[in-house]
Design an enzyme around this catalytic site. Structure first.
Site, PDB file in Angstrom:
ATOM      1  N   SER A 140       0.378  -1.493  -0.404  1.00 11.77           N
ATOM      2  CA  SER A 140       0.476   0.353  -0.014  1.00 11.77           C
ATOM      3  C   SER A 140       1.166   0.844  -0.147  1.00 11.77           C
ATOM      4  O   SER A 140       2.154   1.375   0.468  1.00 11.77           O
ATOM      5  CB  SER A 140      -0.360   0.070   1.063  1.00 11.77           C
ATOM      6  N   TYR A 153      -1.477  -0.075  10.539  1.00 11.14           N
ATOM      7  CA  TYR A 153      -1.477  -0.423   9.399  1.00 11.14           C
ATOM      8  C   TYR A 153      -0.638  -0.021   8.747  1.00 11.14           C
ATOM      9  O   TYR A 153      -0.014  -0.607   8.094  1.00 11.14           O
ATOM     10  CB  TYR A 153      -2.842   0.579   8.639  1.00 11.14           C
TER      11      TYR A 153
HETATM   12  C1  8X3 Z   1      -4.927   1.459   1.297  1.00  9.00           C
HETATM   13  C2  8X3 Z   1      -4.486   2.651   1.029  1.00  9.00           C
HETATM   14  O1  8X3 Z   1      -4.268   5.543   1.952  1.00  9.00           O
HETATM   15  O2  8X3 Z   1      -5.763   4.299   3.316  1.00  9.00           O
HETATM   16  O3  8X3 Z   1      -3.912   0.852   1.830  1.00  9.00           O
HETATM   17  O4  8X3 Z   1      -3.442   3.493   3.220  1.00  9.00           O
HETATM   18  S1  8X3 Z   1      -4.472   4.308   2.091  1.00  9.00           S
END
Ligand code: 8X3
Length: 253
Positions: A140, A153
């Site tokens: 990502s 995340y």
């Molecule tokens: C997903 C995109 O911009 O929310 O991985 O990190 S973001």
């Protein structure tokens, strides 16, 4: 040579779009996911075009992964050449002090342990086949940068980046290619999961600009796996035209 691809998280979003595009190009499929009904739906949609089998498991459950991948019939194992590590999610978008450890665990389990569990089961099959192979890991923009409220995340996607680089080094001698794909904002169920079903919050993420679609990422994945054998796409970052970083968007109100 006829390719067969194993795709995790293949019942929705980028995984499903990739399965559809691969089927269109004649790549046989081992569709993996947690939801049996959805797996059957995708299988019946695509089985007219290519050979399709399904495996139901949660990537974060090590025993289920091992059992499911061991259960792949020998004739399918022999043809397996491509692994798409697509399954993964975000849980919550909260400051570090407000976020829950449960959400942190869920993201580490699916995004990091999931990639490791599946890869450690599939890599021996690729090596035994002796024909090289190709692993595509879905990272990502969050693997390239850290943004507020995304600490863990982003950490999981930074881990995917490191795993992709390390795999590429270690699998070099086996002739297995490794591609890392890092999308920005893609309109899928991603935000609905991140915001725990709050459609209002999820929709707001994609308002005021044209986000990427799942098929745009599938297109990049297919590009990577369809290059000539001597070409290894190491890394691709894909952003919407209206996105410049993890947090900078050109949104029209
Ligand atoms: C997903 C995109 O911009 O929310 O991985 O990190 S973001």
């Amino acid at each position: 040579m006829q390719k067969t691809a194993l795709i995790t998280g293949s019942t929705s979003g980028i995984g499903k779009a990739t399965a559809e595009l691969f089927a269109h190009h004649g790549i046989d499929l081992i569709l993996c996911g947690r939801r049996a009904e959805r797996l059957e739906e995708v299988q019946s949609e695509l089985k007219e075009k290519v050979k399709v089998m399904t495996l139901q498991f949660d990537v974060s459950d090590r025993d289920s992964v091992v059992n499911a991948i061991n259960s792949i019939p020998e004739e399918w194992k022999k043809k397996l050449t491509v692994l798409i590590n697509n399954a993964g999610n975000a849980h919550g978008l909260d400051s570090f002090q407000e976020a829950s450890l449960d959400d942190f665990d869920s993201m580490i389990d699916s995004n990091v342990r999931g990639v490791l569990n599946v890869s450690k089961s599939v890599v021996p099959i690729l090596i035994a086949n002796g024909q090289g192979g190709h692993i595509v890991n879905l990272s990502s923009i969050a693997g390239k940068e850290t943004y507020p409220k995304g600490s863990v995340y982003c950490a999981t996607k930074h881990a995917v980046e490191a795993i992709s680089k390390g795999m590429r080094m270690d699998l070099l001698s086996e002739g297995i290619k490794v591609t890392n794909i890092a999308p920005g904002a893609v309109e899928t169920e991603f935000s609905l999961v991140r915001f725990k079903g709050d459609a209002h919050k999820a929709d707001a993420v994609y308002q005021g600009f044209e986000p990427l679609r799942a098929v745009d990422i599938a297109d990049a994945i297919y590009y990577a796996v369809s290059r000539p054998d001597h070409v290894q796409i190491a890394d691709m970052t894909l952003l919407p035209k209206a996105q410049a970083s993890g947090t900078i968007f050109n949104k029209k109100s």
